[in-house]
Each structure stands twice: as C-alpha cells, then as structure tokens.
Design a protein around this motif. Structure first.
Motif, PDB file in Angstrom:
ATOM      1  N   LEU A 195      -3.545   7.530   0.167  1.00 29.57           N
ATOM      2  CA  LEU A 195      -3.653   6.824   1.608  1.00 29.57           C
ATOM      3  C   LEU A 195      -4.523   7.792   2.526  1.00 29.57           C
ATOM      4  O   LEU A 195      -5.377   7.232   3.284  1.00 29.57           O
ATOM      5  CB  LEU A 195      -2.347   6.623   2.091  1.00 29.57           C
ATOM      6  CG  LEU A 195      -1.282   5.682   1.545  1.00 29.57           C
ATOM      7  CD1 LEU A 195      -0.084   5.809   2.059  1.00 29.57           C
ATOM      8  CD2 LEU A 195      -1.985   4.315   1.398  1.00 29.57           C
ATOM      9  N   HIS A 233      -8.175   7.583   1.548  1.00 26.87           N
ATOM     10  CA  HIS A 233      -8.883   6.446   1.927  1.00 26.87           C
ATOM     11  C   HIS A 233      -8.968   6.210   3.370  1.00 26.87           C
ATOM     12  O   HIS A 233     -10.087   5.466   3.946  1.00 26.87           O
ATOM     13  CB  HIS A 233      -8.057   5.196   1.537  1.00 26.87           C
ATOM     14  CG  HIS A 233      -8.774   3.942   1.289  1.00 26.87           C
ATOM     15  ND1 HIS A 233      -9.652   3.740   0.286  1.00 26.87           N
ATOM     16  CD2 HIS A 233      -8.784   2.822   2.041  1.00 26.87           C
ATOM     17  CE1 HIS A 233     -10.295   2.457   0.628  1.00 26.87           C
ATOM     18  NE2 HIS A 233      -9.470   2.179   1.545  1.00 26.87           N
ATOM     19  N   LEU A 284       0.909  -1.287  -0.258  1.00 23.91           N
ATOM     20  CA  LEU A 284       0.115   0.016   0.227  1.00 23.91           C
ATOM     21  C   LEU A 284       0.842   1.010  -0.103  1.00 23.91           C
ATOM     22  O   LEU A 284       0.674   2.167  -0.761  1.00 23.91           O
ATOM     23  CB  LEU A 284      -0.975  -0.105   1.091  1.00 23.91           C
ATOM     24  CG  LEU A 284      -2.056  -1.150   1.144  1.00 23.91           C
ATOM     25  CD1 LEU A 284      -2.794  -0.818   2.512  1.00 23.91           C
ATOM     26  CD2 LEU A 284      -3.099  -0.585   0.053  1.00 23.91           C
ATOM     27  N   TYR A 310      -3.874   0.886   6.288  1.00 23.74           N
ATOM     28  CA  TYR A 310      -3.895   2.258   5.601  1.00 23.74           C
ATOM     29  C   TYR A 310      -3.079   3.234   6.512  1.00 23.74           C
ATOM     30  O   TYR A 310      -2.240   4.029   6.147  1.00 23.74           O
ATOM     31  CB  TYR A 310      -5.042   2.729   5.275  1.00 23.74           C
ATOM     32  CG  TYR A 310      -5.337   2.404   3.820  1.00 23.74           C
ATOM     33  CD1 TYR A 310      -5.112   3.118   2.423  1.00 23.74           C
ATOM     34  CD2 TYR A 310      -5.857   0.967   3.673  1.00 23.74           C
ATOM     35  CE1 TYR A 310      -5.410   2.790   1.558  1.00 23.74           C
ATOM     36  CE2 TYR A 310      -6.168   0.350   2.143  1.00 23.74           C
ATOM     37  CZ  TYR A 310      -5.807   1.378   1.224  1.00 23.74           C
ATOM     38  OH  TYR A 310      -6.252   1.054  -0.056  1.00 23.74           O
ATOM     39  N   GLU A 360      -8.620  -2.668   7.686  1.00 23.07           N
ATOM     40  CA  GLU A 360      -8.184  -1.952   6.450  1.00 23.07           C
ATOM     41  C   GLU A 360      -7.681  -0.594   7.173  1.00 23.07           C
ATOM     42  O   GLU A 360      -6.521  -0.050   6.646  1.00 23.07           O
ATOM     43  CB  GLU A 360      -9.310  -1.698   5.505  1.00 23.07           C
ATOM     44  CG  GLU A 360      -8.717  -1.125   4.303  1.00 23.07           C
ATOM     45  CD  GLU A 360      -9.873  -1.238   3.104  1.00 23.07           C
ATOM     46  OE1 GLU A 360      -9.542  -0.685   2.130  1.00 23.07           O
ATOM     47  OE2 GLU A 360     -11.083  -1.850   3.435  1.00 23.07           O
TER      48      GLU A 360
END
Length: 166
Positions: A100, A103, A91, A151, A147
């Motif tokens: 990033l 998100h 990522l 991130y 998640e």
C-alpha cells in the motif's frame, strides 16, 4: 445527483452473491448503473420481474448499496460511497502495508507531476489562463487523486489492525 464520488473513479466491487442468483444479477445491474433508474428499468436490465426487483431493492437500500429517491415512480441510484468503501476494505485486506505504501508513493509522485505541469494544487484549480489543460491529463489526475485517497484509507485500516484497534 449521483452518490459521493464520480462513477468513472470507482472499480467494480466483487459481487458477494452466489453466481446466477437474482441477488447477483441485481447487484451487478446496480454496480453498473450510471444514473437513477426505476424498478421497471432495473427489472429489464437484470432480467427479473419488477415485483422481485422491488422486494430486493428494499434490502439493498437497507444495506446502503442503493439510494432510494421517492419520486413518482421511485428511482434507485447506486450508492457510490458504498462501492468506494468496499474497494478500500478490499485493498486493505488484499495488500500488505508495504505494498500500500509503495503504491501511495507512486501515486503521490504522479499527482505531484500534474501539480508541477499545471502549476496548480488540484485539477479544479487549472484554468485556461494558468495552462492549456489536456483532457486526458485532467482525467488521469482526477483518477490518481481518487485512487490515492482510497489507498491512504486502506493504509489507515492496515495500521489500525497492527495497533490492535480494529
């Protein structure tokens, strides 16, 4: 006991080995394992000889890809922490800091929606007395939190690269 994290939270990491090689087949087999497996079980799934599997598994243990349980016979378990960290590194490498952060903001909003809906900080804090939890909501909430963690870790990697400390 599984490695750290739930297997449903993890994305499959890109196989780093040459396509069709024994290493690639074993890596794919390990990445898909849901529970500890013996050399024989892994050999069948990877279509390899048990002795070959045994030799490569020692390398995968050294790399942290699998965890060896010294049962009789020994069993090998996918190391979820390895795959999770590899996902974080991917990522950080493939997304800009802005991507990033965008998100992360979306995930924070999603988590906050569930917190407000169920009047709880985490899915574990939801009880039948506080709300009637929908199984799909709980699964999505757990996934969004996992998640979000990945991130945020990827964001930290990108920030450290901008500071010149990575």
């Amino acid at each position: 006991m599984m490695g750290s994290g739930s297997s449903c939270e993890l994305q499959l990491v890109e196989n780093p080995f040459t396509a069709e090689s024994i290493e690639a087949r074993l890596y794919e087999t390990i990445a898909r394992m849901q529970s500890p497996s013996t050399v024989s079980e892994i050999a069948v799934r990877a279509d390899c000889e048990p002795q070959t599997v045994r030799e490569y598994l020692q390398s995968f243990v050294s790399l942290g890809v699998v965890i060896e349980h010294r049962d009789n016979p020994p069993a090998y378990e996918r190391n979820d922490a390895y795959f999770d960290w590899d996902t974080v590194k991917t990522l950080a490498r493939e997304h800009s800091l802005a991507e990033l952060e965008d998100h992360i903001q979306m995930l924070l909003e999603q988590v906050q929606t569930y917190q407000e809906r169920y009047d709880a900080e985490t899915p574990d804090a939801v009880t039948s007395s506080t709300a009637d939890p929908a199984e799909a909501d709980m699964t999505e909430w757990i996934g969004a939190r996992a998640e979000l963690r990945r991130y945020e870790q990827a964001r930290q990697i990108r920030l450290s690269k901008f500071d010149g400390s990575a």
